[in-house]
Design a protein around this motif. Structure first.
Motif, short mmCIF file in Angstrom:
data_model
loop_
_atom_site.label_atom_id
_atom_site.label_comp_id
_atom_site.label_asym_id
_atom_site.label_seq_id
_atom_site.Cartn_x
_atom_site.Cartn_y
_atom_site.Cartn_z
N GLN A 57 0.83 -1.21 0.00
CA GLN A 57 0.00 0.00 0.00
C GLN A 57 0.86 1.26 0.00
O GLN A 57 0.56 2.24 -0.68
N TRP A 58 1.93 1.23 0.80
CA TRP A 58 2.83 2.40 0.85
C TRP A 58 3.49 2.64 -0.52
O TRP A 58 3.57 3.78 -0.98
N CYS A 59 3.94 1.55 -1.16
CA CYS A 59 4.56 1.68 -2.49
C CYS A 59 3.57 2.23 -3.51
O CYS A 59 3.92 3.09 -4.33
N ASP A 60 2.32 1.73 -3.45
CA ASP A 60 1.32 2.22 -4.40
C ASP A 60 1.03 3.71 -4.19
O ASP A 60 0.91 4.48 -5.15
N GLU A 61 0.90 4.10 -2.90
CA GLU A 61 0.63 5.51 -2.60
C GLU A 61 1.79 6.39 -3.05
O GLU A 61 1.59 7.46 -3.62
N PHE A 62 3.00 5.92 -2.79
CA PHE A 62 4.20 6.66 -3.21
C PHE A 62 4.22 6.85 -4.73
O PHE A 62 4.40 7.97 -5.25
N GLN A 63 4.00 5.76 -5.48
CA GLN A 63 4.06 5.84 -6.93
C GLN A 63 2.94 6.72 -7.48
O GLN A 63 3.14 7.49 -8.44
N LEU A 64 1.75 6.60 -6.91
CA LEU A 64 0.61 7.39 -7.37
C LEU A 64 0.87 8.89 -7.16
O LEU A 64 0.62 9.72 -8.06
N TYR A 65 1.43 9.24 -5.99
CA TYR A 65 1.66 10.66 -5.71
C TYR A 65 2.78 11.22 -6.59
O TYR A 65 2.68 12.35 -7.08
N ILE A 66 3.82 10.43 -6.80
CA ILE A 66 4.91 10.87 -7.68
C ILE A 66 4.39 11.10 -9.10
O ILE A 66 4.77 12.07 -9.78
N THR A 67 3.49 10.22 -9.55
CA THR A 67 2.91 10.39 -10.89
C THR A 67 2.13 11.69 -10.98
O THR A 67 2.18 12.40 -12.00
N GLU A 68 1.37 12.00 -9.93
CA GLU A 68 0.62 13.26 -9.91
C GLU A 68 1.57 14.47 -10.01
O GLU A 68 1.30 15.43 -10.74
N LEU A 69 2.66 14.40 -9.27
CA LEU A 69 3.62 15.51 -9.33
C LEU A 69 4.25 15.64 -10.71
O LEU A 69 4.45 16.74 -11.22
N GLU A 70 4.58 14.51 -11.33
CA GLU A 70 5.21 14.53 -12.66
C GLU A 70 4.26 15.09 -13.72
O GLU A 70 4.71 15.69 -14.69
N GLU A 71 2.95 14.90 -13.51
CA GLU A 71 1.97 15.37 -14.49
C GLU A 71 1.51 16.80 -14.21
O GLU A 71 0.85 17.41 -15.05
N ALA A 72 1.86 17.35 -13.06
CA ALA A 72 1.45 18.72 -12.72
C ALA A 72 2.27 19.71 -13.57
O ALA A 72 3.49 19.79 -13.44
N GLU A 73 1.59 20.46 -14.40
CA GLU A 73 2.27 21.38 -15.33
C GLU A 73 3.07 22.45 -14.58
O GLU A 73 4.17 22.81 -14.99
N SER A 74 2.55 22.93 -13.48
CA SER A 74 3.22 24.00 -12.75
C SER A 74 4.47 23.54 -12.03
O SER A 74 5.29 24.36 -11.61
N PHE A 75 4.66 22.21 -11.91
CA PHE A 75 5.81 21.68 -11.17
C PHE A 75 6.97 21.28 -12.09
O PHE A 75 8.02 20.88 -11.59
N GLN A 76 6.81 21.38 -13.38
CA GLN A 76 7.78 20.78 -14.30
C GLN A 76 9.20 21.30 -14.09
O GLN A 76 10.16 20.55 -14.18
#
Length: 624
Positions: A57-76
């Motif tokens: 569960q921790w690995c899934d949450e980590f990967q999901l959140y990292i994906t959100e950050l990578e897709e956030a246009e303002s964070f590029q």
């Protein structure tokens, strides 16, 4: 979506907080795994299902959140490098740096807002004695924009507003007209943008000086008064040049004598240059990575370069004093601009008194006043310079020094060439080694210093030694170009003598003419010259003379048809002006059809050609 700097900073802070929580959860899971792994190692007990489920569960949450950050246009712009994205600490470090970037941008935006507001206020304070309608309409736009700014202090949209840019162009155009800089390319571009936005009438009014502040501009003719009111940095009071009794301040006799010996304070200018150079090394050193500032280093480097420029100009002995004074005035203006940018950068960093900035400011202040020079820009806190102006100043000064240093570098290379010939003996290996070094120097002169192959000093350095060039050096392209120009020069000199007096041909020329009269001859190498071709044809009484150029990197087979032409009696090869491959190819084609060829080692003067023809193939030609 365009986020404000504060909004972006808030998002980054929330992301860092969440990542830290994830990191702590990962640490807790790792600690709990220690006991189960010990049991597994000592007793062979499997890791519990609940523990494995918690880790997954921790690995899934980590990967999901990292994906959100990578897709956030303002964070590029803040994301860590691809190879670093598996470690949470790298994410925390990268986004924390992003927060620091937002803090810095916020300060810059606040400074930019203040400058724009000051510009809008200054525009609202303008008046004209001509048709007031265009100016009033422009001021309505300025008032509307200022009101929008007052109601929306956080939006970044104002920085993207085209109308704000044009209004700033209008104000800068007004300053350019005041200072006599309207004809500069940047000013003309501003005028075009103002014309496109607000019309021709107001553009003409501003460029003709018909728009003025309500309190009028300061009188530029009173240079001394202007300098007395200069202030910058922490100097928010006028410069006082009188004593306590209101009378002009008299320096001591010693200071007067020192001023006469060093009227422009060159010693202080040298100190400024040296201190700037020392600080640049410190600002960019590995020992000062945390506190060093690339922008400060850039300003200091340019300040030192300008000081060196002024030292060079002021120490010149010249008859054109007017031109020298203009260069000094430009140098002072450059120094004023550089120190203005440096002061602003340091002020944003919380440094109120930068020693080099203050030294530069005071030097310009004192020497402009003493020399009665008007330094129109960037010596007042209300008139800050822009960092974008520095690269142009640096380019101008580097171009100035390049014009001075390039001849010095060329002279140094030429002296090395002359030294090679001066020390070489008669040994073939020594001669070959010397020419190889010379060929490298020629490559440097033509490719790096961009001198032409016909350079006079280079020709004079080589002309007495070209007969000793080893044949294998014919592959050097730049050497071929230089030799071709030397032979062209020698040929022109010979024919200038011919034109001024009857040709003085040797007896060998007459002999060759008898042997080749009415025949066809081909010469390969160098650059064909119609005048030379005609003179050779006439001197040897040929029916036809064909001169074929040796094109670099072209195949030698191109010469086969002309060389093996049955009508061709003789082939001349300028071995110093063709590549080794071309020379071998031409000789091979001649041998295939048993055609005589002559290797010409030096120039193609008629007497030289006749001598080489008789020496190498005289008997063969007599038997034709």
């Amino acid at each position: 979506m365009l986020y404000s700097t504060d909004q972006l900073k808030h998002q980054l802070e929330e992301s860092v907080l969440h990542l830290r929580e994830l990191f702590q959860q990962g640490v807790s899971i790792a600690e709990s795994f220690k006991d189960e792994m010990n049991a597994m190692r000592e007793q062979g007990r499997l890791v519990s299902v609940s523990r494995r489920r918690e880790l997954n569960q921790w690995c899934d949450e980590f990967q999901l959140y990292i994906t959100e950050l990578e897709e956030a246009e303002s964070f590029q712009e803040f994301l860590p490098d691809e190879e670093d994205r598996l470690d949470l600490k790298n994410w925390i470090r990268a986004l924390t740096q992003g927060i620091e970037t937002c803090n810095r941008r916020k300060k810059e935006e606040q400074s930019e807002r203040r400058q724009i507001l000051e510009t809008l206020d200054s525009i609202l304070d303008l008046q004209t004695e001509m048709d007031p309608v265009p100016l009033e309409e422009l001021q309505l736009h300025a008032a509307r924009l200022r009101s929008q700014w007052e109601s929306d202090q956080e939006s970044r949209l104002i920085f993207e507003c085209d109308e704000i840019r044009v209004l700033r162009d209008f104000w800068q155009l007004l300053l350019d007209t005041r200072d006599g800089d309207f004809n500069a390319p940047e000013s003309l571009e501003r005028a075009m943008r103002v014309n496109d936005r607000y019309g021709l009438i107001i553009t003409l009014q501003v460029t003709r000086g018909q728009i003025q502040p309500k309190e009028k501009w300061r009188d530029n003719s009173s240079v001394a008064d202007m300098v007395r009111e200069l202030h910058f940095g922490n100097h928010n009071q006028k410069v006082n040049t009188s004593n306590g009794n209101g009378h002009p301040h008299n320096e001591s006799q010693n200071k007067e004598d020192a001023a006469q010996e060093d009227p422009f304070e060159l010693a202080q200018l040298e100190v400024l240059r040296d201190q700037c150079q020392a600080r640049v090394k410190w600002e960019t050193s590995t020992d000062n990575q945390e506190n060093g500032s690339p922008r400060v280093a850039m300003c200091l480097e340019l300040t030192g370069l300008i000081a060196e420029f002024l030292l060079h100009i002021l120490r010149q002995e010249t008859q054109d004093k007017k031109a020298q004074e203009e260069q000094v005035r430009k140098g002072m203006q450059y120094l004023a601009t550089a120190q203005s940018v440096l002061q602003q950068i340091q002020k944003k960093a919380g440094v109120l008194d930068d020693p080099e900035q203050m030294a530069a400011f005071r030097w310009v202040e004192r020497n402009a006043s003493a020399s009665n020079f008007y330094i129109g820009r960037h010596m007042r806190i209300q008139d800050p310079a822009q960092i974008s102006q520095l690269p142009k100043i640096k380019q101008k000064i580097e171009s100035f020094f390049e014009k001075i240093r390039k001849p010095q570098r060329i002279a140094l290379v030429l002296s090395r060439i002359e030294k090679e010939f001066a020390v070489v003996g008669h040994d073939a290996c020594e001669i070959s080694a010397a020419w190889e070094n010379v060929a490298q120097e020629i490559d440097h002169l033509l490719e790096d210093e961009h001198i032409p192959p016909s350079h006079k000093q280079l020709r004079e350095s080589l002309i007495g030694h070209i007969d000793s060039i080893p044949e294998h050096l014919s592959e050097s392209i730049n050497l071929q170009r230089v030799l071709s120009e030397i032979h062209r020069y020698l040929s022109n000199c010979e024919y200038e003598k011919i034109e001024s007096s009857p040709p003085e041909y040797s007896e060998e020329v007459e002999v060759v003419a008898q042997l080749l009269r009415g025949r066809k001859v081909v010469m390969v190498g160098g650059s064909p010259r119609p005048l030379t071709e005609e003179k050779i044809r006439e001197a040897f009484q040929l029916q036809e003379f064909v001169w074929k150029e040796a094109v670099v990197h072209s195949p030698a087979i191109q010469y086969q048809p002309i060389v093996q032409d049955p009508e061709v009696t003789l082939v001349l090869v300028l071995i110093k002006l063709v590549g080794h491959g071309h020379s071998e190819g031409v000789r091979q084609y001649c041998r295939e059809v048993d055609k005589p060829y002559i290797l010409i080692p030096s120039g193609y003067g008629i007497n030289h050609l006749a001598h080489d023809i008789l020496k190498q193939r005289g008997e063969d030609l007599r038997n034709l």
